[in-house]
Write an enzyme that holds these catalytic residues in place. Structure first.
Site, PDB file in Angstrom:
ATOM      1  N   CYS A 199      10.332   6.922  -8.015  1.00  0.00           N
ATOM      2  CA  CYS A 199       9.375   5.821  -8.141  1.00  0.00           C
ATOM      3  C   CYS A 199       9.550   4.917  -6.938  1.00  0.00           C
ATOM      4  O   CYS A 199      10.602   4.291  -6.774  1.00  0.00           O
ATOM      5  CB  CYS A 199       9.622   5.055  -9.439  1.00  0.00           C
ATOM      6  SG  CYS A 199       8.579   3.596  -9.637  1.00  0.00           S
ATOM      7  N   GLU A 227      -0.420   6.672 -14.166  1.00  0.00           N
ATOM      8  CA  GLU A 227       0.955   7.128 -14.014  1.00  0.00           C
ATOM      9  C   GLU A 227       1.400   7.939 -15.226  1.00  0.00           C
ATOM     10  O   GLU A 227       1.197   7.528 -16.370  1.00  0.00           O
ATOM     11  CB  GLU A 227       1.906   5.943 -13.826  1.00  0.00           C
ATOM     12  CG  GLU A 227       1.856   5.337 -12.441  1.00  0.00           C
ATOM     13  CD  GLU A 227       3.113   4.541 -12.127  1.00  0.00           C
ATOM     14  OE1 GLU A 227       4.229   5.085 -12.299  1.00  0.00           O
ATOM     15  OE2 GLU A 227       2.968   3.376 -11.719  1.00  0.00           O
ATOM     16  N   CYS A 284       1.638   2.029  -7.656  1.00  0.00           N
ATOM     17  CA  CYS A 284       2.489   3.210  -7.720  1.00  0.00           C
ATOM     18  C   CYS A 284       2.807   3.616  -6.288  1.00  0.00           C
ATOM     19  O   CYS A 284       1.911   4.025  -5.540  1.00  0.00           O
ATOM     20  CB  CYS A 284       1.792   4.349  -8.464  1.00  0.00           C
ATOM     21  SG  CYS A 284       2.726   5.894  -8.491  1.00  0.00           S
ATOM     22  N   THR A 311       4.825   6.139  -5.003  1.00  0.00           N
ATOM     23  CA  THR A 311       4.685   7.558  -4.685  1.00  0.00           C
ATOM     24  C   THR A 311       3.224   7.987  -4.741  1.00  0.00           C
ATOM     25  O   THR A 311       2.796   8.860  -3.983  1.00  0.00           O
ATOM     26  CB  THR A 311       5.529   8.421  -5.644  1.00  0.00           C
ATOM     27  OG1 THR A 311       5.151   8.141  -6.995  1.00  0.00           O
ATOM     28  CG2 THR A 311       7.010   8.172  -5.450  1.00  0.00           C
TER      29      THR A 311
END
Length: 283
Positions: free
Chosen positions: A75, A211, A220, A222
């Site tokens: 994360c 997510e 988010c 990533t």
């Protein structure tokens, strides 16, 4: 049996986490505890819990517990929060920290300002188009045509940043709440997937992320990286440039090298509060 434990709340672009420093005990938490801590009415509230455990490869090992009790490999927003906590706790100002994650040991570069660490630049490692947690683990293809009942097939890029992502370029952002939960469960992804709904702008990207294990979140890290990778692969944005990725909580900066060897993520982070809670075993 209950034990009192100090907890720390941090957020990166509104993606909020409970941080537990368990480097002393070396004990992780269970799924029931993470679900309770993330509950915004009955617990502390958060998109996830970051358990910091001892590591022989870095200053700590970060385990990411999603709000539904599942564990994420990585994360980006959470790692920035973990880095700020580790620096705050040390009382020092290191130039970089190595943190062990489910995606490997990642080097993080704190950026200092008033109040200590205000942002973190992370060397996220390579983006992978072939990985066991992607459809390419079976097909060898970096993209797929996702089929959702009542909707035309959706051409998607499948990208692993340690964790799996399905990136939909030019997909209306407002579709995230409806299609996200369906696509998260896509059978081609053996461990479920994060889903990015992306608008390509002239100077960057605007992204909404569903997510895995959390639902819609403010940001988010990533997912921003995977979206930038897909835009570069599609020749919609240039490689080797710092790209703006705007999420509901604000902007991240992502740099994608042409060979996808080391994606860089830069973004803000902030301390929210600390407190003491009673943690029951097997809550």
């Amino acid at each position: 049996m209950e034990a009192r434990e100090r907890i720390f709340k941090y957020q990166g672009l509104g993606n909020d986490f409970v941080v537990l420093d368990r480097r002393g005990s070396g004990e992780d938490i269970d799924a029931a505890t993470s679900r309770w801590m993330c509950d915004r009415r009955l617990g502390i509230g958060g998109d996830g819990v970051l358990a910091l455990l001892p590591s022989e490869r870095g200053v700590a090992r970060m385990v990411v517990h999603n709000a539904d009790g599942s564990i994420a490999e990585m994360c980006g927003n959470g790692l920035r929060c973990a880095v700020k906590f580790l620096v705050d706790d040390s009382g020092q100002t290191p130039g970089h920290l190595d943190v062990e994650t489910g995606a490997g040991v990642l080097t993080c570069y704190p950026e200092y300002g008033e109040g200590g660490v205000v942002a973190v630049d992370i060397s996220m490692g390579p983006a992978r188009l072939v990985a066991p947690n992607l459809p390419s683990g079976v097909t060898g293809q970096p993209f797929l045509d996702a089929v959702v009942p009542g909707h035309p097939p959706l051409r998607a890029y499948a990208v692993s940043m340690g964790n799996p992502h399905m990136v939909l370029l030019d997909q209306p952002l407002e579709n995230a709440s409806r299609l996200g939960p369906l696509l998260e469960q896509h059978p081609s992804f053996p461990d479920r997937t994060n889903v990015e709904f992306v608008r390509v702008d002239s100077d960057g990207l605007t992204v909404v992320v569903w997510e895995r294990g959390c639902g819609l979140t403010q940001a988010c890290g990533t997912g921003a990286c995977a979206s930038a990778v897909a835009a570069v692969l599609a020749n919609r944005l240039p490689a080797d440039a710092w790209l703006r990725v705007t999420l509901p909580g604000g902007d991240l900066r992502i740099r994608v090298p042409a060979d996808l060897s080391d994606i860089r993520l830069r973004g803000p982070v902030a301390f929210v509060f600390e407190g003491v809670v009673a943690v029951a075993s097997g809550r």
